[in-house]
Design a protein around this motif. Sequence first.
Motif, short mmCIF file in Angstrom:
data_model
loop_
_atom_site.label_atom_id
_atom_site.label_comp_id
_atom_site.label_asym_id
_atom_site.label_seq_id
_atom_site.Cartn_x
_atom_site.Cartn_y
_atom_site.Cartn_z
N VAL A 1 1.44 35.46 8.93
CA VAL A 1 2.15 34.55 8.02
C VAL A 1 1.66 33.13 8.22
O VAL A 1 1.44 32.38 7.25
N THR A 2 1.47 32.72 9.48
CA THR A 2 1.02 31.36 9.77
C THR A 2 -0.34 31.08 9.16
O THR A 2 -0.55 30.04 8.53
N SER A 3 -1.29 32.00 9.34
CA SER A 3 -2.63 31.83 8.78
C SER A 3 -2.59 31.82 7.26
O SER A 3 -3.29 31.05 6.60
N SER B 1 4.02 22.90 1.14
CA SER B 1 4.79 23.78 2.02
C SER B 1 5.10 25.09 1.30
O SER B 1 5.70 25.09 0.23
N ALA B 2 4.65 26.19 1.88
CA ALA B 2 4.84 27.51 1.28
C ALA B 2 5.86 28.29 2.10
O ALA B 2 5.90 28.20 3.33
N THR B 3 6.68 29.07 1.40
CA THR B 3 7.67 29.92 2.06
C THR B 3 7.37 31.37 1.73
O THR B 3 7.22 31.73 0.56
N VAL B 4 7.27 32.19 2.77
CA VAL B 4 6.96 33.61 2.60
C VAL B 4 8.24 34.42 2.75
O VAL B 4 9.03 34.19 3.68
N VAL C 1 13.33 35.22 4.58
CA VAL C 1 12.24 34.32 4.93
C VAL C 1 11.50 34.84 6.16
O VAL C 1 12.12 35.26 7.15
N MET C 2 10.17 34.82 6.11
CA MET C 2 9.34 35.28 7.21
C MET C 2 8.58 34.10 7.80
O MET C 2 7.89 33.38 7.07
N SER C 3 8.70 33.91 9.10
CA SER C 3 7.98 32.82 9.77
C SER C 3 6.98 33.35 10.79
O SER C 3 6.21 32.57 11.38
#
Length: 450
Positions: A350-352, A360-363, A370-372
């Motif tokens: 997710v970070t990459s 700013s993107a939110t997955v 939300v995935m961090s």
Amino acid sequence: MRIRFLCLLLSILIFVFATADVAAFGNYSASDLENCNRLTTDSNSSGGFVYGFTGKTLYSSMLVPNHYNRYINVPYNIKSACQSGELSCAMYICDNKTSRYGISVINMNNGSIADYYFNGVNDAVSKMFSLSGNYAYFVRADATYSYVAVYGVDGSLKKKCNFGDNIYLLFNNNSITYAMLYDGRIYRFQGTGYTQVANIGRGVNAFNAGIGYICTESGMLVSLENGETSLVPDCSKNCVSAANGGFYTANGNRLIFSGKNVSERFIKLSSSIRCIVSCNGRVATLNYAYDYNDISDSELKSNSDSQIDSFNDNNSYNQGGIYKNDLQNSGEYRIEQDKYIVGVAPSTSVTSFKKNFSDSATVYNSDGNVMSSGNVRTGYTVSVNDHTYTIIILGDLTGEGNVKTNDVNVLMNYCVDSESLNELQVLAADYDCNGVVDNRDLVLIARSLK
């Protein structure tokens, strides 16, 4: 009484002139295309077409010069489709044991249907095919290379055409069949004979871009007559159509006509353009609501027209109306169909993944959480700049974020016609990103396990 008659006559005249104006810039619907997992365009001397398929049904729409929406149901799941002049064609496997293949065609002008059958296509390695006149072309393989097998529409094998390299793409342009090899050579077929017409280099993906032209993903327009090339700025698949000494492209909701030796002209439409086709001085644009405009070439305005100032896009759109600035330093990532991020490698964290976006993107995972951390998966979504895209991982058909034996098994079952794929799986299975899911993708995904 006389006054009423004059009023009625005036109303009729107003209606007639208004209707005539709309006919020159008509708005029509091709809503059946919404059923298709993926769309393909074809501009030829018979018309401009958009087509696709799902399950056992082929949907096709002629957008210019006439307006027809037609479909054809076949007895087995469709493996591939092509356009040959006014004929929309669907290919399917009737019997895996006897390798009996079928091609059903529908004439887009009169709606007539014909079926052709071919026995013993037992070493077919791809779902690519083409139909030109009285000949059908399939990709088969011997112990060394794949080759083009030419059949008569009576089902008889006429010739095996070997080129000393594997076939990368078999396609139909203006009712003529072409074969592109992995090394970039392109051959034009005439019956059982063939002639080299161009060479675009090894491993280059290309798509039809009007009569006698293909376009590469890098924006190189290639003539199928003499191999000459020219640059198409901001090109995307299904949004390039060469005509009248130039080519039509799209930028958001703007249809543009340009070229090396022509003056740039444009017209603004009410919504973003998904597909472009053209024929005989008319051009049609399909939007994401499956409505299309039929436009006369003469309606496009000169680039010096003052209307250009009202299109305040700041060059931030790509085809489909998505902001280019959503992605930065994205490498192989790209946006498809206004809603997918494709080209994401398996096991991408997710970070990459988030580093490829300009804001700013939110997955989010498939449940909307939300995935961090962890890896992104096929079916996850990303929200950036008020836009939301579904993430597609190459080869990840099962939505686990990586490629495993389960993904290979799903695609293998699809290739032997024992399992269907949903839209996300089709995008994930297209490992070589050429718009066709076939045995080549299966081999590439299987190799990636090593």
